[in-house]
Design a protein around this motif. Structure first.
Motif, PDB file in Angstrom:
ATOM      1  N   ASN A  41       0.889  -1.277   0.343  1.00 25.09           N
ATOM      2  CA  ASN A  41       0.214   0.174  -0.116  1.00 25.09           C
ATOM      3  C   ASN A  41       1.047   1.323   0.056  1.00 25.09           C
ATOM      4  O   ASN A  41       0.459   2.671   0.208  1.00 25.09           O
ATOM      5  N   ASP A  42       2.073   1.214  -0.081  1.00 22.35           N
ATOM      6  CA  ASP A  42       2.838   1.792   0.263  1.00 22.35           C
ATOM      7  C   ASP A  42       3.800   2.060  -0.562  1.00 22.35           C
ATOM      8  O   ASP A  42       5.218   2.525  -0.754  1.00 22.35           O
ATOM      9  N   ALA A  43       3.521   3.230  -2.095  1.00 22.04           N
ATOM     10  CA  ALA A  43       4.515   3.178  -3.238  1.00 22.04           C
ATOM     11  C   ALA A  43       5.510   4.272  -2.525  1.00 22.04           C
ATOM     12  O   ALA A  43       5.059   5.511  -3.007  1.00 22.04           O
ATOM     13  N   ALA A  44       6.919   4.332  -3.311  1.00 23.35           N
ATOM     14  CA  ALA A  44       8.390   5.315  -2.756  1.00 23.35           C
ATOM     15  C   ALA A  44       7.652   5.578  -0.839  1.00 23.35           C
ATOM     16  O   ALA A  44       8.752   6.730  -0.735  1.00 23.35           O
ATOM     17  N   ASP A  45       6.745   4.767  -0.230  1.00 25.92           N
ATOM     18  CA  ASP A  45       7.338   5.472   1.024  1.00 25.92           C
ATOM     19  C   ASP A  45       6.963   5.928   1.260  1.00 25.92           C
ATOM     20  O   ASP A  45       7.068   6.407   2.437  1.00 25.92           O
ATOM     21  N   ALA A  46       5.894   6.685   0.582  1.00 22.88           N
ATOM     22  CA  ALA A  46       5.358   7.837   0.780  1.00 22.88           C
ATOM     23  C   ALA A  46       4.221   8.101   1.560  1.00 22.88           C
ATOM     24  O   ALA A  46       4.555   8.998   2.483  1.00 22.88           O
ATOM     25  N   ALA A  47       3.362   7.215   1.782  1.00 20.27           N
ATOM     26  CA  ALA A  47       1.835   6.689   3.490  1.00 20.27           C
ATOM     27  C   ALA A  47       3.156   6.639   4.590  1.00 20.27           C
ATOM     28  O   ALA A  47       2.513   7.472   5.545  1.00 20.27           O
ATOM     29  N   SER A  48       4.076   5.775   4.862  1.00 22.77           N
ATOM     30  CA  SER A  48       5.042   5.627   5.747  1.00 22.77           C
ATOM     31  C   SER A  48       5.668   7.228   6.408  1.00 22.77           C
ATOM     32  O   SER A  48       5.409   7.157   7.962  1.00 22.77           O
ATOM     33  N   ASN A  49       6.197   7.027   5.189  1.00 20.38           N
ATOM     34  CA  ASN A  49       6.794   8.726   5.774  1.00 20.38           C
ATOM     35  C   ASN A  49       6.015   9.765   6.355  1.00 20.38           C
ATOM     36  O   ASN A  49       6.490  10.414   6.822  1.00 20.38           O
ATOM     37  N   ALA A  50       4.717   9.838   5.945  1.00 20.26           N
ATOM     38  CA  ALA A  50       4.053  11.154   6.299  1.00 20.26           C
ATOM     39  C   ALA A  50       3.641  10.578   7.730  1.00 20.26           C
ATOM     40  O   ALA A  50       3.916  11.311   8.733  1.00 20.26           O
ATOM     41  N   VAL A  51       3.201   9.553   8.311  1.00 23.85           N
ATOM     42  CA  VAL A  51       2.969   8.976   9.635  1.00 23.85           C
ATOM     43  C   VAL A  51       4.656   9.392   9.989  1.00 23.85           C
ATOM     44  O   VAL A  51       4.909   9.725  11.208  1.00 23.85           O
ATOM     45  N   ARG A  52       5.752   8.836   9.745  1.00 19.93           N
ATOM     46  CA  ARG A  52       7.003   8.627  10.515  1.00 19.93           C
ATOM     47  C   ARG A  52       7.119  10.805  10.711  1.00 19.93           C
ATOM     48  O   ARG A  52       7.825  11.082  11.604  1.00 19.93           O
ATOM     49  N   HIS A  53       6.707  11.418   9.388  1.00 20.55           N
ATOM     50  CA  HIS A  53       6.933  13.004   9.708  1.00 20.55           C
ATOM     51  C   HIS A  53       5.847  13.237  10.822  1.00 20.55           C
ATOM     52  O   HIS A  53       6.382  14.564  11.351  1.00 20.55           O
ATOM     53  N   LEU A  54       4.859  13.054  11.003  1.00 21.13           N
ATOM     54  CA  LEU A  54       4.113  13.101  11.862  1.00 21.13           C
ATOM     55  C   LEU A  54       4.905  12.571  12.947  1.00 21.13           C
ATOM     56  O   LEU A  54       5.097  13.482  14.224  1.00 21.13           O
ATOM     57  N   ALA A  55       5.233  11.660  13.392  1.00 21.93           N
ATOM     58  CA  ALA A  55       5.429  11.380  14.386  1.00 21.93           C
ATOM     59  C   ALA A  55       7.245  12.083  15.293  1.00 21.93           C
ATOM     60  O   ALA A  55       7.069  12.558  16.062  1.00 21.93           O
ATOM     61  N   GLU A  56       7.397  12.610  13.995  1.00 22.32           N
ATOM     62  CA  GLU A  56       9.124  13.278  14.840  1.00 22.32           C
ATOM     63  C   GLU A  56       8.691  14.272  14.872  1.00 22.32           C
ATOM     64  O   GLU A  56       8.690  15.529  16.093  1.00 22.32           O
ATOM     65  N   VAL A  57       7.938  15.498  14.171  1.00 20.20           N
ATOM     66  CA  VAL A  57       8.035  17.012  14.608  1.00 20.20           C
ATOM     67  C   VAL A  57       6.327  17.276  15.579  1.00 20.20           C
ATOM     68  O   VAL A  57       6.734  18.688  15.501  1.00 20.20           O
ATOM     69  N   LEU A  58       5.534  15.657  15.624  1.00 18.14           N
ATOM     70  CA  LEU A  58       4.767  16.193  16.501  1.00 18.14           C
ATOM     71  C   LEU A  58       5.049  15.349  18.158  1.00 18.14           C
ATOM     72  O   LEU A  58       4.595  15.835  18.959  1.00 18.14           O
ATOM     73  N   ASP A  59       6.472  14.981  17.669  1.00 16.88           N
ATOM     74  CA  ASP A  59       6.870  14.709  18.951  1.00 16.88           C
ATOM     75  C   ASP A  59       6.125  13.223  19.798  1.00 16.88           C
ATOM     76  O   ASP A  59       6.012  13.225  21.012  1.00 16.88           O
ATOM     77  N   ALA A  60       5.834  12.676  19.245  1.00 17.79           N
ATOM     78  CA  ALA A  60       4.749  11.508  19.785  1.00 17.79           C
ATOM     79  C   ALA A  60       5.400  10.916  20.236  1.00 17.79           C
ATOM     80  O   ALA A  60       6.428  10.312  20.396  1.00 17.79           O
ATOM     81  N   ASP A  61       4.667   9.853  21.653  1.00 18.43           N
ATOM     82  CA  ASP A  61       4.938   9.087  22.558  1.00 18.43           C
ATOM     83  C   ASP A  61       4.354   7.800  22.108  1.00 18.43           C
ATOM     84  O   ASP A  61       3.739   7.585  21.405  1.00 18.43           O
ATOM     85  N   LEU A  62       5.955   6.821  21.880  1.00 19.66           N
ATOM     86  CA  LEU A  62       5.314   5.936  22.163  1.00 19.66           C
ATOM     87  C   LEU A  62       4.325   4.668  22.924  1.00 19.66           C
ATOM     88  O   LEU A  62       4.582   5.103  24.060  1.00 19.66           O
ATOM     89  N   PHE A  63       3.001   4.335  23.092  1.00 23.11           N
ATOM     90  CA  PHE A  63       2.782   3.823  23.856  1.00 23.11           C
ATOM     91  C   PHE A  63       2.045   2.136  23.877  1.00 23.11           C
ATOM     92  O   PHE A  63       1.586   1.997  24.574  1.00 23.11           O
ATOM     93  N   GLY A  64       2.747   1.640  22.631  1.00 24.61           N
ATOM     94  CA  GLY A  64       2.288   0.263  22.832  1.00 24.61           C
ATOM     95  C   GLY A  64       2.329  -0.236  21.124  1.00 24.61           C
ATOM     96  O   GLY A  64       2.883   0.331  20.310  1.00 24.61           O
ATOM     97  N   ALA A  65       2.052  -1.704  20.852  1.00 28.68           N
ATOM     98  CA  ALA A  65       1.971  -2.263  20.009  1.00 28.68           C
ATOM     99  C   ALA A  65       1.762  -3.588  19.611  1.00 28.68           C
ATOM    100  O   ALA A  65       1.264  -4.540  20.715  1.00 28.68           O
ATOM    101  N   MET A  66       1.455  -4.361  18.762  1.00 32.29           N
ATOM    102  CA  MET A  66       0.374  -6.026  18.790  1.00 32.29           C
ATOM    103  C   MET A  66       1.904  -6.550  18.576  1.00 32.29           C
ATOM    104  O   MET A  66       3.193  -6.340  18.714  1.00 32.29           O
TER     105      MET A  66
END
Length: 310
Positions: free
Chosen positions: A23-48
């Motif tokens: 679902n992720d041509a050229a990593d464009a979608a996953s990089n969007a979430v990575r960008h959000l996590a970085e610029v918003l200083d997101a806190d990890l709270f869980g995993a599958m």
């Protein structure tokens, strides 16, 4: 099973998800979430639980060095983080969202989901994800994707949006899902959300197929802009506008070195411009200008400079 740390009470949370792989041509979608996590200083709270959904001969675990210099084993899985984000400054943007004190901007929480498309048990995976969304009080789930398409790199990246929720579709001018054929986890989530009446939006960025290698910051930026417009969030663009310009300039140089590629790009440009002509109405131009002004105001309030119109 999802392993979670204790979370504070969230403010009108929205969930944004992207999965690496099909679902992720050229990593464009996953990089969007990575960008959000970085610029918003997101806190990890869980995993599958990785063993529930991943084949480790397909997606192998990685050995890496931790910050303390010790080796650690990193399992392929889907992880969850959360960040608090200012909302747009106009009235009624996000019902229930509020600032923490007089004069502070209103806020809402963003739950970020970033993982690899699971190898097995997709229905159970989707049910766990939706159960988490319900437990957190998520109002809307947004799934990001990217696909390869016959589009020129010199034009704005098309981002298509759809939703099986009629209220969301009407509010944001989205299409009802019509795709038929093989699908990935994004398509499964969208269809199951429709069946379970979970508000879900799906956005797909179109990446030029002749420059399919990752990354494609222009497509990532287009997804970020779409999220801003639909969710009324103030998202710092960071270096993405400059990276998008550099990417386009680099592709220009490569195309200029090959006459066949250059001619192909020109044909795509002509086809795109012809298709867009009916959209160049006064109403469409006014809407795009309104979006530009809103982005500019977000950049101003966030203290950012640089291009905002990409």
């Amino acid at each position: 099973m999802i392993e979670l740390e204790e979370l504070p009470e969230l403010v009108d949370p929205v969930m944004i998800a992207a999965f690496e792989g099909w679902n992720d041509a050229a990593d464009a979608a996953s990089n969007a979430v990575r960008h959000l996590a970085e610029v918003l200083d997101a806190d990890l709270f869980g995993a599958m639980d990785a063993e529930d959904y991943y084949d480790f001969q397909v997606n192998r675990p990685m050995l890496a060095l931790a910050e303390d210099g010790e080796r650690e084993l990193v399992w392929p899985t889907t992880r969850f983080s959360v960040a608090r984000v200012p909302v747009a400054a106009h009235d009624g943007a996000v019902p229930g969202a509020e600032g923490t004190a007089e004069g502070e901007p209103r806020v809402r929480d963003v739950v970020l989901v970033h993982g690899i498309e699971p190898n097995m048990r997709w229905q159970s995976f989707s049910e766990e994800l939706f159960d988490l969304a319900r437990d957190l009080g998520v109002s809307t789930v947004v799934v990001l994707g990217a696909l390869l398409a016959d589009v020129p790199h010199t034009r704005p990246v098309p981002v298509s949006g759809s939703s099986g929720d009629q209220e969301l579709a009407t509010a944001h001018g989205l299409e009802s899902p019509t795709y038929q054929g093989p699908t990935g986890i994004n398509g499964v989530l969208q269809e199951l959300a429709r069946q379970e009446e979970i508000p879900l939006i799906s956005f797909w960025a179109a990446v030029p197929h002749y420059v399919a290698q990752a990354p494609c910051p222009k497509a990532t930026l287009a997804l970020i802009r779409r999220l801003e417009d639909v969710l009324d969030l103030a998202i710092p663009a960071g270096d993405l506008p400059q990276e998008a310009q550099d990417w386009e300039s680099g592709v220009d140089e490569l195309a200029g070195e090959d006459s066949e590629v250059a001619e192909y790009v020109r044909s795509l440009e002509e086809a795109k411009d012809t298709a867009d002509l009916p959209e160049a109405s006064g109403e469409a131009i006014a809407l795009e200008f309104e979006r530009y002004l809103r982005r500019h105001e977000r950049r101003r309030r966030g203290g950012e400079d640089g291009p905002v119109g990409l």
